[in-house]
Design an enzyme around this catalytic site. Sequence first.
Site, mmCIF file in Angstrom:
data_model
loop_
_atom_site.group_PDB
_atom_site.id
_atom_site.type_symbol
_atom_site.label_atom_id
_atom_site.label_comp_id
_atom_site.label_asym_id
_atom_site.label_seq_id
_atom_site.Cartn_x
_atom_site.Cartn_y
_atom_site.Cartn_z
ATOM 1 N N ARG A 1 0.689 -0.844 0.288
ATOM 2 C CA ARG A 1 -0.045 -0.342 0.003
ATOM 3 C C ARG A 1 0.988 1.181 -0.150
ATOM 4 O O ARG A 1 2.064 1.211 0.533
ATOM 5 C CB ARG A 1 -1.014 -0.260 1.434
ATOM 6 C CG ARG A 1 -1.689 -1.117 1.531
ATOM 7 C CD ARG A 1 -2.718 -1.166 2.115
ATOM 8 N NE ARG A 1 -3.901 -2.483 2.190
ATOM 9 C CZ ARG A 1 -3.275 -4.037 2.881
ATOM 10 N NH1 ARG A 1 -1.897 -4.090 3.339
ATOM 11 N NH2 ARG A 1 -4.276 -4.734 3.221
ATOM 12 N N LYS B 1 -2.436 -1.980 7.911
ATOM 13 C CA LYS B 1 -3.791 -2.560 7.866
ATOM 14 C C LYS B 1 -4.426 -2.745 8.774
ATOM 15 O O LYS B 1 -5.233 -2.770 9.580
ATOM 16 C CB LYS B 1 -4.504 -1.942 6.988
ATOM 17 C CG LYS B 1 -6.312 -1.850 6.099
ATOM 18 C CD LYS B 1 -6.296 -2.080 4.914
ATOM 19 C CE LYS B 1 -8.146 -1.421 4.826
ATOM 20 N NZ LYS B 1 -8.574 -1.705 3.738
ATOM 21 N N HIS C 1 -2.211 3.534 -5.193
ATOM 22 C CA HIS C 1 -3.306 1.883 -4.703
ATOM 23 C C HIS C 1 -3.409 0.869 -5.437
ATOM 24 O O HIS C 1 -3.830 0.000 -5.118
ATOM 25 C CB HIS C 1 -4.201 2.187 -4.021
ATOM 26 C CG HIS C 1 -4.980 1.179 -2.353
ATOM 27 N ND1 HIS C 1 -5.810 -0.177 -2.812
ATOM 28 C CD2 HIS C 1 -4.215 0.659 -1.418
ATOM 29 C CE1 HIS C 1 -5.948 -0.570 -1.941
ATOM 30 N NE2 HIS C 1 -5.640 0.022 -1.163
ATOM 31 N N ARG D 1 -1.787 -1.864 -6.481
ATOM 32 C CA ARG D 1 -2.455 -3.778 -6.161
ATOM 33 C C ARG D 1 -2.641 -4.575 -7.494
ATOM 34 O O ARG D 1 -2.385 -5.747 -7.226
ATOM 35 C CB ARG D 1 -2.586 -3.648 -4.875
ATOM 36 C CG ARG D 1 -1.309 -3.143 -4.087
ATOM 37 C CD ARG D 1 -2.236 -2.776 -2.420
ATOM 38 N NE ARG D 1 -3.161 -3.554 -2.148
ATOM 39 C CZ ARG D 1 -2.451 -4.514 -0.950
ATOM 40 N NH1 ARG D 1 -1.305 -4.435 -0.959
ATOM 41 N NH2 ARG D 1 -3.503 -5.308 -0.805
ATOM 42 N N HIS E 1 -4.013 -9.399 2.672
ATOM 43 C CA HIS E 1 -5.385 -9.344 2.988
ATOM 44 C C HIS E 1 -4.997 -10.782 4.215
ATOM 45 O O HIS E 1 -4.906 -12.223 3.920
ATOM 46 C CB HIS E 1 -5.717 -10.263 2.033
ATOM 47 C CG HIS E 1 -6.263 -8.779 0.952
ATOM 48 N ND1 HIS E 1 -6.529 -9.178 -0.745
ATOM 49 C CD2 HIS E 1 -5.971 -7.908 0.592
ATOM 50 C CE1 HIS E 1 -6.278 -8.251 -1.358
ATOM 51 N NE2 HIS E 1 -6.325 -7.323 -0.473
ATOM 52 N N TYR F 1 -1.446 -21.082 8.681
ATOM 53 C CA TYR F 1 -0.544 -21.948 7.673
ATOM 54 C C TYR F 1 -0.008 -20.943 6.587
ATOM 55 O O TYR F 1 0.845 -21.591 6.297
ATOM 56 C CB TYR F 1 -1.815 -22.762 7.206
ATOM 57 C CG TYR F 1 -1.327 -23.787 5.985
ATOM 58 C CD1 TYR F 1 -1.027 -24.866 5.754
ATOM 59 C CD2 TYR F 1 -1.505 -23.736 4.497
ATOM 60 C CE1 TYR F 1 -0.090 -26.013 4.880
ATOM 61 C CE2 TYR F 1 -0.925 -24.050 2.885
ATOM 62 C CZ TYR F 1 -0.171 -25.561 3.554
ATOM 63 O OH TYR F 1 0.299 -26.282 2.408
#
Length: 343
Positions: A168, A195, A257, A260, A283, A293
Amino acid sequence: MAQGIDPQEQQRQQQEKEKASNNNTFAKITADWFAVKKSKGLTKDTLNNIWRSLEKNIFPYVEGISINNLTAQTFIQAMQPIRASGRLETVRRVTMRINEVMNYAVNAGLIQANPATKISQVFENPVVTHMPTIRPEKLPELMRTLSIANIELQTRLVIEFQLLTITRPSEAATARWDEINLIDKIWTIPAGRMKMRREHVVPLSPQSLAVLEAMKPISLHRPYVFPSFKNPLKPMNSATANMALRRMGYKNILVAHGFRSIASTTLNEKGFAPDVIEAALAHVDTNKVRSAYNRSTYLEQRKVLMDWWGEFVEQAATGKFTAAESVRRIKGESDKLSTIEFK
């Protein structure tokens, strides 16, 4: 005195209660709530945005009113100018923050109920708009435009670094040298700057490392990789990339942004595993077991992904060297990165 109550004492208590109530203005309670909010681990920019939204849009109308005297209509009337200007997303955000303040007052025992609970039902829902971006096919044109743009070298480099690391704008602009391990070729962004409030490890491609190499003479002796132009001991403003894009002619076409989104689209269309792409984008998976994991096993896969993406970006700049490559050429280096052919 017949009931054992001293009228004078009762009057004094009532006056003190009314005085305390009058002192509990919306501005004061908002400040108390905000002090607690600051302990929740939010970034400085996020906290500043929250405070400014209330200070600018609500305080002029209700800051001096006691919370006991605030009604739904008080807030609705205060929001009408924002609504009239068509800023429905601002209405949504401010409404949410008003409710946080008033719920805090309820939980602190200052009022019995929150009068703002349902005020959002009076306003239209904002139309969901995605941040402007471009298709991957337009990336070569962007890189050509960037290569001839009349902007500072380190502005070009921060744009390239953000694009290459798929981070970001605020994360790239505030990168610190002590977060970067040049030996292991990774950049570890602490949770406090992310974030989603979780540490993020970014594998650094040869192209990303070239950007850092180009920045060394400029900032290696400073805390931040991309220092502020005004105060080199502070990081570059996270809005710098967006301002540069606007000057380059990308207003309403692309924002920083949106890099991304370009990467996500490209990597998905190339067939990389969706979970690996999501991990590269930082995310957060709502499934805690799967999230753990992802952190433990996807790093090696993301190294492959980031190297592929770095070469893809470099190929998009064919004929117009990236800023990092230009710096290397000026220094007389001959170890030019190889270009691969994608099918």
